[in-house]
Design an enzyme around this catalytic site. Structure first.
Site, mmCIF file in Angstrom:
data_model
loop_
_atom_site.group_PDB
_atom_site.id
_atom_site.type_symbol
_atom_site.label_atom_id
_atom_site.label_comp_id
_atom_site.label_asym_id
_atom_site.label_seq_id
_atom_site.Cartn_x
_atom_site.Cartn_y
_atom_site.Cartn_z
ATOM 1 C CE LYS A 205 3.943 -0.107 3.762
ATOM 2 N NZ LYS A 205 4.827 -1.284 3.683
ATOM 3 N NE ARG A 239 -1.232 -4.476 0.230
ATOM 4 C CZ ARG A 239 -1.586 -3.766 1.300
ATOM 5 N NH1 ARG A 239 -0.910 -2.661 1.610
ATOM 6 N NH2 ARG A 239 -2.590 -4.154 2.068
#
Length: 264
Positions: A205, A239
């Site tokens: 991210k 995840r």
């Protein structure tokens, strides 16, 4: 939880698993590498071309059905904020709805209850789906996250979702800047202390990239570091884009904590 994007414009893989067969191959590889859950998404999280409900269903429902046929023992999740998509996936055997937009469609929890499947309750800072934060501010980001996700979890249970099928996700970067995402990671134990199992979705991210000044392609080491800290702080589901590397890192953390030893 391994990410499989049936999208042509994912920030990470740029459409590498958009094709049906490529997505099936990626799912099989992730399961071989140690993934427990395959998380299927049909819409890019951020800005991009509009994807209506019908197109999202076209991308994910036949794929979930085939994935269930090929891997009957695997857990399958669908990443959607739309109740109609969640319902269509539930009809073909999905186990979990990963609502990354904090109940934007309030009927999504009702779908989880109706089909007796799991639900991820998330925090987006009040943003509408597929929008980015602008000068976002919190008095206490962890307190805001905790209040929101616990409230959504309790609402889901009140609607009929079984408590043992609810997870909460602080949702790094959604409605947050890099400082907020780092703060959430450092204090993740406070969220785990609520008793709801915590899912973290941090893989590659922007907050990792901004912290290390690295492009998406070079964030693997930073991702593993954040996963390790998250596991130490009590996260339960992770995840990720690289299931094999994540599994190895998490087994090492488990061994360090005195739990299950790492594989030899």
């Amino acid at each position: 939880m391994a990410v499989v994007n049936r999208t042509p414009d994912s920030f990470y893989d740029r459409g590498a698993t958009f094709a049906f067969d490529a997505a099936l191959d990626a799912s099989a590889a992730a399961l071989r590498d140690g993934a427990d859950i395959i998380d299927v998404g049909g819409v890019k999280a951020g800005y991009g071309a509009r994807v209506d409900t019908e197109e999202e269903i076209r991308r994910v429902v036949p794929f979930v059905a085939e994935l269930r046929r090929r891997h009957p023992g695997a857990l399958i999740s669908v990443d959607t904020w739309r109740a109609e998509v969640g319902r269509a996936c539930a009809e073909v055997g999905v186990d979990l709805i990963n609502d990354t937009w904090a109940g934007a469609d309030p009927d999504l929890a009702r779908v989880a209850a109706e089909y007796d499947i799991g639900l991820v309750c998330s925090h987006s800072g009040g943003l509408a789906p597929r929008t980015d934060p602008h000068r976002v501010a919190y008095t206490d980001v962890l307190a805001d996250v905790r209040s929101t996700v616990v409230g959504l979890a309790e609402r889901a249970v009140a609607l009929g979702v079984r408590p043992d099928r609810v997870l909460v996700d602080p949702t790094h970067d959604f409605g947050k800047n890099t400082y907020h995402s780092l703060e959430l990671t450092r204090r993740l134990g406070e969220l785990a202390a609520t008793g709801w199992p915590v899912l973290v979705a941090v893989s590659n991210k922007d907050f990792i990239g901004e912290t290390l000044d690295l492009p998406v392609a070079d964030r693997a080491a930073g991702t593993l570091a954040v996963l390790a800290v998250s596991a130490w702080e009590g996260a339960r589901v992770f995840r990720v884009h690289d299931a094999g590397a994540a599994r190895t890192a998490l087994e090492a953390v488990a061994a360090l904590r005195g739990g299950t030893p790492a594989r030899e």
